[in-house]
Write a protein that holds these residues in place. Structure first.
Motif, mmCIF file in Angstrom:
data_model
loop_
_atom_site.group_PDB
_atom_site.id
_atom_site.type_symbol
_atom_site.label_atom_id
_atom_site.label_comp_id
_atom_site.label_asym_id
_atom_site.label_seq_id
_atom_site.Cartn_x
_atom_site.Cartn_y
_atom_site.Cartn_z
ATOM 1 N N LYS A 123 -18.663 38.408 62.234
ATOM 2 C CA LYS A 123 -18.337 38.256 60.827
ATOM 3 C C LYS A 123 -16.888 37.823 60.649
ATOM 4 O O LYS A 123 -16.559 37.011 59.777
ATOM 5 N N VAL A 124 -16.003 38.368 61.506
ATOM 6 C CA VAL A 124 -14.585 37.999 61.438
ATOM 7 C C VAL A 124 -14.396 36.536 61.828
ATOM 8 O O VAL A 124 -13.669 35.782 61.183
ATOM 9 N N LEU A 125 -15.050 36.117 62.912
ATOM 10 C CA LEU A 125 -14.865 34.746 63.414
ATOM 11 C C LEU A 125 -15.487 33.696 62.518
ATOM 12 O O LEU A 125 -15.161 32.516 62.649
ATOM 13 N N PHE A 126 -16.405 34.115 61.645
ATOM 14 C CA PHE A 126 -17.061 33.144 60.769
ATOM 15 C C PHE A 126 -16.721 33.398 59.302
ATOM 16 O O PHE A 126 -17.500 33.070 58.412
ATOM 17 N N SER A 127 -15.536 33.947 59.085
ATOM 18 C CA SER A 127 -15.040 34.053 57.718
ATOM 19 C C SER A 127 -14.679 32.669 57.201
ATOM 20 O O SER A 127 -14.549 31.713 57.977
ATOM 21 N N SER A 128 -14.497 32.547 55.905
ATOM 22 C CA SER A 128 -14.202 31.228 55.319
ATOM 23 C C SER A 128 -12.898 30.653 55.865
ATOM 24 O O SER A 128 -12.783 29.454 56.120
ATOM 25 N N ARG A 129 -11.905 31.519 56.071
ATOM 26 C CA ARG A 129 -10.620 31.028 56.601
ATOM 27 C C ARG A 129 -10.769 30.534 58.034
ATOM 28 O O ARG A 129 -10.258 29.479 58.389
ATOM 29 N N MET A 130 -11.506 31.283 58.858
ATOM 30 C CA MET A 130 -11.678 30.876 60.255
ATOM 31 C C MET A 130 -12.580 29.645 60.374
ATOM 32 O O MET A 130 -12.372 28.801 61.242
ATOM 33 N N LEU A 131 -13.574 29.525 59.486
ATOM 34 C CA LEU A 131 -14.421 28.327 59.524
ATOM 35 C C LEU A 131 -13.599 27.069 59.249
ATOM 36 O O LEU A 131 -13.830 26.024 59.873
ATOM 37 N N ALA A 132 -12.652 27.167 58.335
ATOM 38 C CA ALA A 132 -11.778 26.020 58.057
ATOM 39 C C ALA A 132 -10.946 25.662 59.287
ATOM 40 O O ALA A 132 -10.752 24.489 59.609
ATOM 41 N N PHE A 133 -10.470 26.696 59.986
ATOM 42 C CA PHE A 133 -9.673 26.438 61.189
ATOM 43 C C PHE A 133 -10.543 25.862 62.300
ATOM 44 O O PHE A 133 -10.114 24.952 63.021
ATOM 45 N N HIS A 134 -11.765 26.364 62.451
ATOM 46 C CA HIS A 134 -12.688 25.799 63.448
ATOM 47 C C HIS A 134 -12.921 24.313 63.181
ATOM 48 O O HIS A 134 -12.901 23.487 64.102
ATOM 49 N N ALA A 135 -13.142 23.974 61.911
ATOM 50 C CA ALA A 135 -13.396 22.575 61.554
ATOM 51 C C ALA A 135 -12.181 21.698 61.878
ATOM 52 O O ALA A 135 -12.323 20.567 62.370
ATOM 53 N N LEU A 136 -10.987 22.230 61.608
ATOM 54 C CA LEU A 136 -9.772 21.466 61.905
ATOM 55 C C LEU A 136 -9.640 21.196 63.394
ATOM 56 O O LEU A 136 -9.320 20.078 63.811
ATOM 57 N N VAL A 137 -9.921 22.198 64.207
ATOM 58 C CA VAL A 137 -9.821 22.025 65.664
ATOM 59 C C VAL A 137 -10.868 21.032 66.161
ATOM 60 O O VAL A 137 -10.576 20.171 67.001
ATOM 61 N N VAL A 138 -12.082 21.141 65.643
ATOM 62 C CA VAL A 138 -13.156 20.239 66.067
ATOM 63 C C VAL A 138 -12.816 18.784 65.748
ATOM 64 O O VAL A 138 -13.161 17.860 66.500
ATOM 65 N N GLU B 101 -7.441 37.707 65.458
ATOM 66 C CA GLU B 101 -8.326 38.128 64.375
ATOM 67 C C GLU B 101 -9.227 39.268 64.838
ATOM 68 O O GLU B 101 -9.458 40.237 64.103
ATOM 69 N N ILE B 102 -9.755 39.160 66.043
ATOM 70 C CA ILE B 102 -10.615 40.224 66.575
ATOM 71 C C ILE B 102 -9.821 41.508 66.771
ATOM 72 O O ILE B 102 -10.275 42.605 66.440
ATOM 73 N N ARG B 103 -8.610 41.415 67.303
ATOM 74 C CA ARG B 103 -7.770 42.589 67.512
ATOM 75 C C ARG B 103 -7.450 43.276 66.189
ATOM 76 O O ARG B 103 -7.540 44.505 66.067
ATOM 77 N N ASP B 104 -7.077 42.473 65.189
ATOM 78 C CA ASP B 104 -6.752 43.059 63.889
ATOM 79 C C ASP B 104 -7.961 43.746 63.276
ATOM 80 O O ASP B 104 -7.831 44.821 62.648
ATOM 81 N N ALA B 105 -9.143 43.168 63.443
ATOM 82 C CA ALA B 105 -10.354 43.780 62.901
ATOM 83 C C ALA B 105 -10.633 45.115 63.579
ATOM 84 O O ALA B 105 -11.019 46.104 62.919
ATOM 85 N N ARG B 106 -10.461 45.176 64.891
ATOM 86 C CA ARG B 106 -10.679 46.421 65.619
ATOM 87 C C ARG B 106 -9.670 47.493 65.204
ATOM 88 O O ARG B 106 -10.008 48.682 65.088
ATOM 89 N N GLU B 107 -8.418 47.085 64.986
ATOM 90 C CA GLU B 107 -7.403 48.045 64.568
ATOM 91 C C GLU B 107 -7.723 48.608 63.186
ATOM 92 O O GLU B 107 -7.513 49.801 62.920
#
Length: 288
Positions: free
Chosen positions: A3-18, A241-247
């Protein structure tokens, strides 16, 4: 974690990298191709300049252009100068700044004329003045020069104009010039490197413009470095992002259930009285 990796903010970053990483890789290969092409031109120039001079008719003829592989070859020709059909090339660099190149037909013994760039001269008072070129020797001369193919808009970005002063042109468009001349013309033209007899006060020789492979190879490496940086940054961001979610989850767990800890209020009904009032005897009212 998904859920963290597929948030709207991360999806935008994934698209930019792709989008960015394949583009950076492609740009790197494009610059590498440019470097290879320029290196090939540089090697060709060095080999052709070092080659022995050959008769002009061996490399070009009337109605054809100079082959790219024959550019910069030294050719020789014997004939007489045709100064009546001489023209000046505008906006050409020399040791004293911007001026003209003198383009003079040499009518060869075989019949066709070879267009020869005799060199650079200074401009007049302004760009509309047409200075008088230095004189040429009378009679027969023998010249050597570096061969070039015809200039046009595709290989120079320029074109001849109708509003230029008489006797001035922008580029050596051989086909266009051949239509004005009273004799046949060899394809291409030559930059003068030697002549006999040598005239007095000749134009300044045109130096060899040496080809260079440029910075394309280093640019290719830079684009590929950008691609690596983008991928590494992408991985680092996902890990953070994963670390922050776990914390955040751990912090919620440490806080516990709101009613599970010790209470800070009064005790239960069986706890008895508390405070200083517990030892104070009761006072009963006396009824008289």
């Amino acid at each position: 974690m998904l859920k963290v990796l597929f948030s709207s903010r991360m999806l935008a970053f994934h698209a930019l990298v792709v989008l960015a990483v394949p583009s950076f890789i492609w740009l790197g290969f494009w610059q590498l191709d440019r470097w290879e092409a320029r290196s090939a031109q540089m090697n060709l120039q060095q080999d052709n300049v070092a080659a022995e001079a050959v008769p002009v008719e061996d490399l070009t003829s009337v109605g054809t252009d100079v082959a790219p592989d024959d550019r910069w070859r030294t050719v020789e020709a014997t004939g007489t100068w045709d100064t009546d059909n001489e023209v000046l090339l505008r906006n050409r660099d020399g040791s004293q700044g911007v001026g003209f190149h003198v383009l003079t037909p040499l009518v060869t013994e075989e019949g066709p004329a070879l267009l020869v760039n005799r060199g650079w001269i200074e401009r007049g008072e302004d760009a509309h003045d047409t200075p008088e070129p230095p004189a040429v020797p009378d009679g027969e001369v023998t010249v050597e020069g570096r061969l070039h193919y015809s200039e046009n808009e595709d290989n120079t970005g320029l074109s001849n104009r109708d509003d230029l002063p008489e006797g001035q042109i922008m580029i050596v468009d051989v086909d266009e010039l051949a239509e004005r001349l009273p004799h046949d013309v060899y394809g291409g033209y030559a930059e003068l490197t030697d002549q006999a007899p040598v005239p007095e006060n000749p134009p300044e020789r045109v130096p060899l413009h040496e080809e260079d492979s440029g910075m394309s190879a280093s640019y290719a490496v830079q684009w590929w470095v950008f691609a690596v940086v983008a991928v590494v940054g992408w991985i680092v961001l996902m890990r953070r992002e994963i670390r922050d979610a776990r914390e955040r989850e751990a912090a919620v767990g440490d806080g516990g259930d709101p009613g599970s800890g010790p209470t800070g209020g009064t005790g239960g009904p069986d706890d008895g009285p508390s405070g200083s009032g517990a030892d104070t005897p009761r006072t009963q009212a006396t009824v008289e």
